[in-house]
Design an enzyme around this catalytic site. Structure first.
Site, PDB file in Angstrom:
ATOM      1  N   ARG A  67       2.850   4.347 -16.612  1.00 31.89           N
ATOM      2  CA  ARG A  67       3.127   3.815 -17.950  1.00 31.89           C
ATOM      3  C   ARG A  67       4.372   4.441 -18.588  1.00 31.89           C
ATOM      4  O   ARG A  67       4.990   3.851 -19.452  1.00 31.89           O
ATOM      5  CB  ARG A  67       1.934   4.052 -18.872  1.00 31.89           C
ATOM      6  CG  ARG A  67       0.830   3.077 -18.664  1.00 31.89           C
ATOM      7  CD  ARG A  67      -0.217   3.196 -19.765  1.00 31.89           C
ATOM      8  NE  ARG A  67      -1.487   2.772 -19.227  1.00 31.89           N
ATOM      9  CZ  ARG A  67      -2.435   3.574 -18.776  1.00 31.89           C
ATOM     10  NH1 ARG A  67      -2.285   4.882 -18.819  1.00 31.89           N
ATOM     11  NH2 ARG A  67      -3.542   3.083 -18.291  1.00 31.89           N
TER      12      ARG A  67
ATOM     13  N   GLU B  97     -11.902   6.954  -5.140  1.00 34.02           N
ATOM     14  CA  GLU B  97     -12.090   6.563  -3.745  1.00 34.02           C
ATOM     15  C   GLU B  97     -13.537   6.838  -3.343  1.00 34.02           C
ATOM     16  O   GLU B  97     -14.195   7.717  -3.907  1.00 34.02           O
ATOM     17  CB  GLU B  97     -11.175   7.395  -2.831  1.00 34.02           C
ATOM     18  CG  GLU B  97      -9.772   6.894  -2.728  1.00 34.02           C
ATOM     19  CD  GLU B  97      -9.638   5.571  -1.994  1.00 34.02           C
ATOM     20  OE1 GLU B  97     -10.361   5.314  -1.009  1.00 34.02           O
ATOM     21  OE2 GLU B  97      -8.792   4.786  -2.427  1.00 34.02           O
TER      22      GLU B  97
ATOM     23  N   ARG C 264      -3.808   6.977  -4.067  1.00 31.79           N
ATOM     24  CA  ARG C 264      -3.452   5.745  -3.369  1.00 31.79           C
ATOM     25  C   ARG C 264      -3.058   4.682  -4.386  1.00 31.79           C
ATOM     26  O   ARG C 264      -3.639   4.597  -5.460  1.00 31.79           O
ATOM     27  CB  ARG C 264      -4.635   5.242  -2.533  1.00 31.79           C
ATOM     28  CG  ARG C 264      -4.989   6.131  -1.365  1.00 31.79           C
ATOM     29  CD  ARG C 264      -6.286   5.632  -0.716  1.00 31.79           C
ATOM     30  NE  ARG C 264      -6.608   6.314   0.507  1.00 31.79           N
ATOM     31  CZ  ARG C 264      -7.339   7.429   0.585  1.00 31.79           C
ATOM     32  NH1 ARG C 264      -7.804   7.988  -0.500  1.00 31.79           N
ATOM     33  NH2 ARG C 264      -7.597   7.970   1.766  1.00 31.79           N
TER      34      ARG C 264
ATOM     35  N   ARG D 114       0.828  -1.195   0.000  1.00 35.19           N
ATOM     36  CA  ARG D 114       0.000   0.000   0.000  1.00 35.19           C
ATOM     37  C   ARG D 114       0.864   1.247   0.000  1.00 35.19           C
ATOM     38  O   ARG D 114       1.955   1.261   0.557  1.00 35.19           O
ATOM     39  CB  ARG D 114      -0.867   0.042   1.269  1.00 35.19           C
ATOM     40  CG  ARG D 114      -1.972  -0.951   1.259  1.00 35.19           C
ATOM     41  CD  ARG D 114      -3.197  -0.439   0.573  1.00 35.19           C
ATOM     42  NE  ARG D 114      -3.673   0.747   1.283  1.00 35.19           N
ATOM     43  CZ  ARG D 114      -4.250   1.763   0.676  1.00 35.19           C
ATOM     44  NH1 ARG D 114      -4.428   1.781  -0.605  1.00 35.19           N
ATOM     45  NH2 ARG D 114      -4.660   2.807   1.364  1.00 35.19           N
TER      46      ARG D 114
ATOM     47  N   TYR E  44       3.727   5.967   2.877  1.00 35.71           N
ATOM     48  CA  TYR E  44       2.762   7.061   2.988  1.00 35.71           C
ATOM     49  C   TYR E  44       3.545   8.368   3.017  1.00 35.71           C
ATOM     50  O   TYR E  44       4.410   8.550   3.874  1.00 35.71           O
ATOM     51  CB  TYR E  44       1.912   6.900   4.251  1.00 35.71           C
ATOM     52  CG  TYR E  44       1.019   5.687   4.147  1.00 35.71           C
ATOM     53  CD1 TYR E  44      -0.264   5.807   3.646  1.00 35.71           C
ATOM     54  CD2 TYR E  44       1.484   4.425   4.499  1.00 35.71           C
ATOM     55  CE1 TYR E  44      -1.082   4.689   3.513  1.00 35.71           C
ATOM     56  CE2 TYR E  44       0.681   3.309   4.371  1.00 35.71           C
ATOM     57  CZ  TYR E  44      -0.599   3.445   3.876  1.00 35.71           C
ATOM     58  OH  TYR E  44      -1.391   2.344   3.732  1.00 35.71           O
TER      59      TYR E  44
ATOM     60  N   CYS F 110      -7.272   2.654 -12.794  1.00 37.73           N
ATOM     61  CA  CYS F 110      -7.588   3.808 -11.961  1.00 37.73           C
ATOM     62  C   CYS F 110      -9.060   3.759 -11.547  1.00 37.73           C
ATOM     63  O   CYS F 110      -9.912   3.295 -12.301  1.00 37.73           O
ATOM     64  CB  CYS F 110      -7.354   5.108 -12.723  1.00 37.73           C
ATOM     65  SG  CYS F 110      -5.633   5.470 -13.066  1.00 37.73           S
TER      66      CYS F 110
ATOM     67  N   ARG G 134      -2.125   6.195   7.890  1.00 35.50           N
ATOM     68  CA  ARG G 134      -1.571   5.026   8.591  1.00 35.50           C
ATOM     69  C   ARG G 134      -0.302   5.406   9.341  1.00 35.50           C
ATOM     70  O   ARG G 134       0.802   5.018   8.969  1.00 35.50           O
ATOM     71  CB  ARG G 134      -1.257   3.892   7.602  1.00 35.50           C
ATOM     72  CG  ARG G 134      -2.450   3.214   6.980  1.00 35.50           C
ATOM     73  CD  ARG G 134      -3.339   2.478   7.983  1.00 35.50           C
ATOM     74  NE  ARG G 134      -2.673   1.503   8.801  1.00 35.50           N
ATOM     75  CZ  ARG G 134      -2.621   0.201   8.554  1.00 35.50           C
ATOM     76  NH1 ARG G 134      -3.207  -0.290   7.484  1.00 35.50           N
ATOM     77  NH2 ARG G 134      -2.001  -0.613   9.375  1.00 35.50           N
TER      78      ARG G 134
END
Length: 124
Positions: free
Chosen positions: A63, A78, A90, A7, A108, A75, A116
């Site tokens: 890419r 959220e 993200r 992540r 992050y 893609c 997080r």
């Protein structure tokens, strides 16, 4: 060999194409470096953005990186949860690896560290 998810998240200051693409590249490059993976190890990358980012497809930045032309990318938006972190990109990088879950290094950056802090503050 295991399939693991890595992540990562980063925020940008503005809804600007160059800023979105640069931030996406920065995040992916750091994820790859911290986890010692290469494009050939990647099963796919899921990229999400908050609804306030529509100036560019972040996958475009990926890419354009050497060796990433064949990695499957997608893609999505959220979920617009009230009070959620704005201007956030993200990544969920799904990788084939021998590493355990504990050895995976999530990344992050910028204000996304708030998402997080338990993973952002891990000693490297």
């Amino acid at each position: 060999m295991y399939v693991r998810g890595i992540r990562g998240a980063i925020t940008v200051e503005r809804n600007d194409e160059a800023e979105i693409l640069d931030a996406t590249s920065e995040l992916l490059v750091q994820i790859v470096a911290e986890n010692n993976v290469k494009p050939e190890d990647i099963a796919h990358v899921l990229v999400t953005v908050t609804q306030d980012l529509d100036a560019a497809f972040p996958a475009k930045a990926i890419r354009q990186l050497p060796g990433w032309e064949l990695v499957p990318l997608m893609c999505a938006l959220e979920i617009p949860v009230p009070g959620g972190l704005p201007r956030c990109i993200r990544l969920m990088v799904t990788v084939n690896t021998e590493k355990s879950q504990r050895d995976i290094r999530h990344v992050y950056l910028n204000d996304a560290k708030k998402l997080r802090p338990d993973l952002s503050d891990v000693a490297k």
